[in-house]
Write an enzyme that holds these catalytic residues in place. Structure first.
Site, short mmCIF file in Angstrom:
data_model
loop_
_atom_site.label_atom_id
_atom_site.label_comp_id
_atom_site.label_asym_id
_atom_site.label_seq_id
_atom_site.Cartn_x
_atom_site.Cartn_y
_atom_site.Cartn_z
N LEU A 28 -1.18 -18.62 19.20
CA LEU A 28 -0.48 -17.39 19.59
C LEU A 28 -1.42 -16.19 19.63
CD1 LEU A 28 2.71 -17.75 17.32
CD2 LEU A 28 2.64 -17.95 19.82
N SER A 29 -1.03 -15.20 20.38
CA SER A 29 -1.74 -13.92 20.34
C SER A 29 -1.70 -13.41 18.90
CB SER A 29 -1.04 -12.92 21.27
OG SER A 29 -1.67 -11.67 21.20
N GLY A 30 -2.84 -13.01 18.38
CA GLY A 30 -2.89 -12.50 17.01
C GLY A 30 -3.11 -13.59 15.97
N GLY B 71 -5.80 -15.29 15.57
CA GLY B 71 -7.16 -15.19 15.02
C GLY B 71 -8.21 -15.94 15.82
N SER C 178 -3.31 -20.40 25.84
CA SER C 178 -3.09 -21.70 26.49
C SER C 178 -1.88 -22.41 25.90
CB SER C 178 -4.35 -22.58 26.39
OG SER C 178 -4.88 -22.65 25.09
#
Lengths: 212, 212
Positions: free
Chosen positions: A37-39, A41, A110
């Site tokens: 996910l976004s965020g 890391g 992705s």
């Protein structure tokens, strides 16, 4: 993989092979595919890994969703079709880098399993594709929100945001799973280094990849 | 260069820079863009150059029209629009390789001046883009016909063939012009090596490129 559009092209086999470049570099090329996910890391870990590899004299290059969209994929949108073509092109570019002998750190949400599978299938040697699942609960990612994107998505300013409007399909059998809610960036990149050592990517004269 | 399709992306500046990679590699990244008719000798010269660079411990990677069309650009045809997008993508990929510190040898007919200009414009440092005009009269290229393509084009089996059905726009101010009807492959690649030496691409601690 089907035929390219024109049959009037010939595969040119260069005299210099991947193994020659790997010997020169003292490493084995590989694609580290960071998904999550976004965020979660992905980029933070890749940046730390890049630094560690350079310190060991190894060439690593980072492909990043945010960066590549200013160049190669600037014509693509965030629709499912646009995302699929985005990942396809990145996979092909990464394959070229791996053939050049480079360790590639590809950091892309992705979200679709099929897109990642197609990238994996580009590599005839399964050791060339290392899937790294950067895992963190959505709540944690949304709290971090390093680019303020979750806030915008919740406010309706961004459509099609993975985790909010669109699904994220977690890898079923990733090479490594990094839980960034519990492990530090340094711990995560150290685990990747260990894996690269174990599979011979960092041994100067270890085992250069066989050419296809 | 205009804005990419989504404004919700951020340019991520990695901690490791191009100059760090160039220092590691002991070279400066650059794009050698070979342009010329089919059969002019682009690939032959690039292969010889690749071998010479490897012997000097320098990392070179060849991007080739014939090879890249099996991968990244397999969805493109040979129409003017397909050719333009072909060259655009290759330029963007080459830019990534140059940023990685690699000396790229890109061998493409690339018949249109505007397409080549757009590739040149991708590089803020003019020294990064080295245009090499591989020149040979059409008659000479057609006699060589290493892939039998001129024969097919004359027989009507290939449409849109550069030099027969479509124009080739010669570079107006190439960095180097190699006349392969008069110079040998070895002479040509030696001239390129001299140029790379002169502009500091092969000096281990010469002058690593400034990052943008």
């Amino acid at each position: 993989m089907g035929q390219p559009k024109s049959a009037n092209i010939t595969w040119v086999d260069g005299k210099i092979q991947r193994a020659d470049r790997e010997k020169l570099l003292g490493q084995r090329g590989a694609l580290l595919w960071f998904t999550g996910l976004s965020g979660s890391g992905k980029t933070a870990i890749a940046l730390d890994l890049e630094r560690r590899l350079l310190q060991r004299g190894k060439l690593c290059y980072r492909l990043d969703g945010d960066n590549i969209r200013f160049g190669l994929n600037r014509d693509l949108d965030f629709s499912p079709e646009g995302r699929e073509e985005n990942i396809r092109r990145i996979g092909e570019v990464a394959k070229l880098f791996v053939d050049a002998g480079v360790i590639v750190a590809a950091c892309f949400i992705s979200p679709y399993r099929n897109d990642r599978r197609r990238v994996r299938e580009l590599f005839s040697n399964p050791e060339d594709f290392i899937e790294i699942y950067v895992q963190a609960p959505l709540e944690v990612c949304e709290q971090r929100d390093p680019k303020g994107l979750y806030r915008k998505a919740r406010a309706g300013e961004i459509a099609d945001f993975t985790g909010i409007h669109q699904p994220y399909e977690a890898p079923e059998t990733p090479t490594l799973t990094l839980n960034t809610a519990e492990e530090s960036v340094e711990q995560c990149s150290a685990r990747i280094i260990s894996h690269l050592e174990a599979c011979g990517c960092l041994c100067g004269n270890g085992k250069p990849a066989e050419d296809k």
